[in-house]
Design an enzyme around this catalytic site. Structure first.
Site, PDB file in Angstrom:
ATOM      1  N   VAL A 198       0.828  -1.326   0.097  1.00  0.00           N
ATOM      2  CA  VAL A 198       0.023  -0.080  -0.108  1.00  0.00           C
ATOM      3  C   VAL A 198       0.817   1.442   0.070  1.00  0.00           C
ATOM      4  CG1 VAL A 198      -1.951  -1.175   1.214  1.00  0.00           C
ATOM      5  CG2 VAL A 198      -0.262   0.003   2.477  1.00  0.00           C
ATOM      6  N   ASN A 227      -6.781  -0.840   6.550  1.00  0.00           N
ATOM      7  CA  ASN A 227      -6.202  -1.766   7.750  1.00  0.00           C
ATOM      8  C   ASN A 227      -4.651  -1.998   7.818  1.00  0.00           C
ATOM      9  OD1 ASN A 227      -6.670  -3.899  10.219  1.00  0.00           O
ATOM     10  ND2 ASN A 227      -5.954  -4.981   8.478  1.00  0.00           N
ATOM     11  N   SER A 253       1.123   8.214  13.795  1.00  0.00           N
ATOM     12  CA  SER A 253       0.610   7.688  12.367  1.00  0.00           C
ATOM     13  C   SER A 253      -1.021   7.579  12.558  1.00  0.00           C
ATOM     14  CB  SER A 253       1.351   6.407  11.992  1.00  0.00           C
ATOM     15  OG  SER A 253       1.116   5.307  12.724  1.00  0.00           O
ATOM     16  N   TYR A 275       4.376   5.469  15.751  1.00  0.00           N
ATOM     17  CA  TYR A 275       2.990   4.866  15.359  1.00  0.00           C
ATOM     18  C   TYR A 275       1.911   5.615  15.904  1.00  0.00           C
ATOM     19  CZ  TYR A 275      -0.194   1.172  15.908  1.00  0.00           C
ATOM     20  OH  TYR A 275      -1.292   0.253  15.754  1.00  0.00           O
TER      21      TYR A 275
END
Length: 244
Positions: free
Chosen positions: A61, A87, A155, A152
Site C-alpha cells: 500500500v 487496515n 501515524s 506509530y
C-alpha cells in the site's frame, strides 16, 4: 448485513484484517483481500475452501505505482466495489530516540500514505460516478492517548484527521469512519512493552479482552446500511479504558 456489497480490505491476511475479511464474507459481501504477503493470502484462501466470493491481490500500500495498478485491476474486474477498509499497518515497538530515518519513513509510508493513496483512488472512482460507498479506517487508542512508540502513535492520530477530512471531502457520496481499538490479541501485540500492556488493562472498565472478531463486528456494522447516519466519527473499542 452486507449482501450485494463488494469490499476492499488491506492488510487482509493476518490479525484484525483476516477477521474483517471473514466477517464480511459471512455477512454476504464479496471481498478483495490485499496484503503484501502473498503466501499469507494463499493461506487465507485455502482456509475458506473457496466457498466464498474472495479475491486476493498482493499489494504494497505504500507503493503509489502498485496502488495505481491495483485500481486499474479494480476498474476492469470489480467496478462495482463500494467499500474500503484501510487496515494495513506496521508497529516497530521502538522508542522515538532509537528510530532511524528509514524506519520513520517506512512507518509513515505504510500507516499514513497507504491510507491516503487507497482513499484518494477509491474516492475518485465513486465520486466521479456519484456512487455511494463506505470507507473504514483502522486507527488505534494510541492515536488518541499516545503510544510508547511515538511514530506509530503519530501515524494513528493522523488517521483520525484523515477520516474527518475525507468525510467532508467525499460528502455526500462516501461515508468515512474510523475504528480505534485498544490492545487486541494479535501477533502485533507481542511487541507492546509489558508496562504499557498493564497500563491499558488497569484502565479498562470491562475485563473481557478485545478480540480481532470484536473489532471486525464493528467494521461490518460501519460498512452496513445500519450505520447510514455515521460519518467522520471514531468508534472507540477499548472496554471503557479511555473515556472522552
Amino acid at each position: 448485513m452486507l449482501k450485494n456489497r463488494k469490499v476492499i480490505v488491506t492488510g487482509a491476511a493476518s490479525g484484525i484484517g483476516k477477521e474483517i475479511v471473514k466477517q464480511c464474507l459471512f455477512e454476504g459481501a464479496s471481498v478483495l483481500a490485499c496484503d503484501i504477503n502473498e503466501h499469507s493470502l494463499n493461506d487465507l484462501m485455502l482456509s475458506l475452501d473457496n466457498q466464498y466470493p474472495l479475491h486476493t491481490y498482493q499489494l504494497d500500500v505504500s507503493n503509489h505505482e502498485e496502488v495505481v495498478k491495483f485500481f486499474v485491476y479494480v476498474e476492469a474486474e470489480h467496478a462495482d466495489v463500494d467499500g474500503l477498509v484501510n487496515n494495513a499497518g506496521i508497529y516497530l515497538a521502538k522508542n522515538i530516540l532509537d528510530y532511524q530515518v528509514n524506519e520513520i519513513d517506512k512507518v509513515l509510508n505504510i500507516n499514513v500514505k497507504g491510507f491516503i493513496y487507497l482513499s484518494q483512488m477509491f474516492g475518485k472512482r465513486l465520486f466521479q460516478s456519484q456512487s455511494e460507498g463506505v470507507i473504514v479506517n483502522m486507527s488505534s487508542v494510541s492515536g488518541i492517548e499516545g503510544s510508547s512508540d511515538a511514530i506509530y502513535g503519530l501515524s494513528k492520530a493522523a488517521i483520525l484527521g484523515l477520516t474527518k477530512s475525507c468525510a467532508m471531502n467525499f460528502s455526500p457520496y462516501i461515508r468515512v469512519n474510523a475504528v480505534a481499538p485498544t490492545m487486541v490479541n494479535t501477533p502485533m501485540m507481542g511487541n507492546i512493552p509489558e508496562w504499557r500492556k498493564e497500563e491499558y488493562v488497569s484502565h479498562q472498565l470491562i475485563h473481557t479482552p478485545v478480540l480481532p472478531e470484536d473489532v471486525a463486528d464493528t467494521v461490518v456494522f460501519l460498512l452496513s446500511d445500519k450505520a447510514k447516519h455515521y460519518t467522520g466519527a471514531t468508534f472507540d473499542i477499548n472496554n471503557g479504558g479511555y473515556l472522552r
